[in-house]
Design an enzyme around this catalytic site. Sequence first.
Site, mmCIF file in Angstrom:
data_model
loop_
_atom_site.group_PDB
_atom_site.id
_atom_site.type_symbol
_atom_site.label_atom_id
_atom_site.label_comp_id
_atom_site.label_asym_id
_atom_site.label_seq_id
_atom_site.Cartn_x
_atom_site.Cartn_y
_atom_site.Cartn_z
ATOM 1 N N CYS A 1 -82.751 -44.440 25.655
ATOM 2 C CA CYS A 1 -82.633 -44.738 27.091
ATOM 3 C C CYS A 1 -83.076 -43.540 27.938
ATOM 4 O O CYS A 1 -83.882 -43.699 28.866
ATOM 5 C CB CYS A 1 -81.212 -45.169 27.426
HETATM 6 N N1 LIG Z 1 -76.121 -47.797 24.475
HETATM 7 C C1 LIG Z 1 -77.334 -47.511 24.924
HETATM 8 O O1 LIG Z 1 -77.535 -47.337 26.145
HETATM 9 C C2 LIG Z 1 -78.497 -47.417 23.972
HETATM 10 C C3 LIG Z 1 -79.769 -47.274 24.523
HETATM 11 C C4 LIG Z 1 -80.866 -47.164 23.670
HETATM 12 C C5 LIG Z 1 -80.672 -47.183 22.301
HETATM 13 N N2 LIG Z 1 -79.429 -47.297 21.797
HETATM 14 C C6 LIG Z 1 -79.298 -47.305 20.335
HETATM 15 O O2 LIG Z 1 -79.095 -48.657 19.923
HETATM 16 C C7 LIG Z 1 -78.229 -48.702 18.786
HETATM 17 C C8 LIG Z 1 -77.006 -49.541 19.154
HETATM 18 O O3 LIG Z 1 -76.396 -48.935 20.267
HETATM 19 P P1 LIG Z 1 -75.112 -49.561 20.965
HETATM 20 O O4 LIG Z 1 -74.927 -48.831 22.255
HETATM 21 O O5 LIG Z 1 -75.193 -51.029 20.964
HETATM 22 O O6 LIG Z 1 -73.982 -49.081 19.943
HETATM 23 P P2 LIG Z 1 -72.516 -49.656 19.743
HETATM 24 O O7 LIG Z 1 -72.081 -50.366 20.987
HETATM 25 O O8 LIG Z 1 -71.704 -48.510 19.260
HETATM 26 O O9 LIG Z 1 -72.719 -50.726 18.582
HETATM 27 C C9 LIG Z 1 -73.113 -50.359 17.292
HETATM 28 C C10 LIG Z 1 -73.177 -51.584 16.402
HETATM 29 O O10 LIG Z 1 -73.394 -51.189 15.052
HETATM 30 C C11 LIG Z 1 -72.312 -51.656 14.213
HETATM 31 N N3 LIG Z 1 -72.000 -50.534 13.316
HETATM 32 C C12 LIG Z 1 -71.408 -49.391 13.654
HETATM 33 N N4 LIG Z 1 -71.395 -48.543 12.597
HETATM 34 C C13 LIG Z 1 -72.008 -49.187 11.581
HETATM 35 C C14 LIG Z 1 -72.326 -48.862 10.229
HETATM 36 N N5 LIG Z 1 -72.001 -47.671 9.725
HETATM 37 N N6 LIG Z 1 -72.951 -49.763 9.475
HETATM 38 C C15 LIG Z 1 -73.283 -50.967 9.974
HETATM 39 N N7 LIG Z 1 -73.010 -51.330 11.255
HETATM 40 C C16 LIG Z 1 -72.387 -50.461 12.032
HETATM 41 C C17 LIG Z 1 -71.210 -52.093 15.132
HETATM 42 O O11 LIG Z 1 -70.658 -53.317 14.779
HETATM 43 P P3 LIG Z 1 -69.734 -53.715 13.584
HETATM 44 O O12 LIG Z 1 -68.554 -52.837 13.635
HETATM 45 O O13 LIG Z 1 -69.486 -55.149 13.800
HETATM 46 O O14 LIG Z 1 -70.575 -53.462 12.394
HETATM 47 C C18 LIG Z 1 -71.939 -52.410 16.426
HETATM 48 O O15 LIG Z 1 -72.402 -53.737 16.419
HETATM 49 C C19 LIG Z 1 -77.856 -47.250 18.471
HETATM 50 O O16 LIG Z 1 -78.692 -46.757 17.472
HETATM 51 C C20 LIG Z 1 -78.115 -46.527 19.795
HETATM 52 O O17 LIG Z 1 -78.433 -45.163 19.619
HETATM 53 C C21 LIG Z 1 -78.329 -47.443 22.603
#
Ligand SMILES: NC(=O)c1ccc[n+]([C@@H]2O[C@H](COP(=O)([O-])OP(=O)(O)OC[C@H]3O[C@@H](n4cnc5c(N)ncnc54)[C@H](OP(=O)(O)O)[C@@H]3O)[C@@H](O)[C@H]2O)c1
Length: 345
Positions: A150
């Site tokens: 982001c």
């Molecule tokens: N938030 C932002 O603004 C943003 C922007 C750009 C990119 N990103 C990237 O996009 C990705 C997701 O971000 P997010 O903000 O959606 O994160 P999040 O809200 O923390 O969600 C992470 C997801 O991954 C699962 N998870 C967590 N640890 C895991 C593991 N060890 N193995 C398998 N599944 C796991 C979780 O669900 P379960 O517990 O159901 O498995 C959850 O669905 C990340 O790599 C982040 O860096 C985020």
Amino acid sequence: MRQGQRRIPAAVVNGTGYGGVELLRFLAHHPFFELIEVTARSEAGKTVTSVFPSLGTMDLTFTAEVERSELVFVALPDQAATILVPELLADGRRVVDLSAGFRLHDPSLYPRWYGYEHPAAVLLEEAIYGLAEWARSQLPAARLVACPGCYPTAALLALAPALTAGLVLPDVIVDAKSGLSGAGRKLSIDMHYSEANEDTSAYGIGGHRHSPEIHQELAGRAPVEEPLRLTFTPHLVPMTRGILATCYATLAPGVSAETVNETYRQAYGDALFVRLCSSPPHTKWTLGSNLCFIYPVVEAESRRLIVVSALDNLIKGASGQAIQCANLMYGLAEDLGLPREGVYP
Ligand SMILES: NC(=O)c1ccc[n+]([C@@H]2O[C@H](COP(=O)([O-])OP(=O)(O)OC[C@H]3O[C@@H](n4cnc5c(N)ncnc54)[C@H](OP(=O)(O)O)[C@@H]3O)[C@@H](O)[C@H]2O)c1
């Protein structure tokens, strides 16, 4: 979509994080991608709407694995993505990954910035860095798209026109602010209401993981031999969504404000999601949309270019850009299924 044309079966892995939930919201009504699977670890077996009532009538149940989809949006933490993505590709699927797991070209940067050896380094050569406005020609052939972070999306959309055209010296400062959802849905002390509310602070000074990513993409564009110098300082501000990046660079000799304005007009004049604006943008303008607002200004006295950009971190900075990239992978209009209007107030 032409009549009789097959819709592409699509999955979201996992659909329980902030990025994943936004993917579900947009894919629910996408005319070309048919959302047929959504995975979860914590919520596997539950219906999507029992976990996320905001998703209204979505008729899907969280499963443990992807089984049938051709196109997979991966919204996992980066290290988990580096393990799953090679398996998805080996099964013949196309992948749009939201994580940092495939963004850096140089595998030696992963131990230093992310703390692990990359388990599938060969894919770093293949992955297309999905900054959609600058990768349109590469996306149709892509098997694996690494969506930008982001902060990098905000910084790169702001600075890429100036660096690509050689309008500024290769020495840039990015001062950026993010809302709390940038850190994802998992809990941590810093994200508690009583810690974050009515507070603002810088973090990761001189060592944020998005620095090598921004550096990689800006250095690759600058037409000069001189190494790029980048200072990136992120800040956490007490809002749920939004990124505001204020970027600074010194103008190259002889570059005028007119040249700057014309360069940005040429870069983004026809862009569907990047809007050049005539006053400093607000994060509130971007809420709920895939828009990024860009405000380039020349400060005559200092001969500096200042570019301010604003976007919704969960949409143009994550899920929206991912769908924009997927649209381009399949030769579709890049705004298919994506919001071009935000929520106000
Ligand atoms: N938030 C932002 O603004 C943003 C922007 C750009 C990119 N990103 C990237 O996009 C990705 C997701 O971000 P997010 O903000 O959606 O994160 P999040 O809200 O923390 O969600 C992470 C997801 O991954 C699962 N998870 C967590 N640890 C895991 C593991 N060890 N193995 C398998 N599944 C796991 C979780 O669900 P379960 O517990 O159901 O498995 C959850 O669905 C990340 O790599 C982040 O860096 C985020």
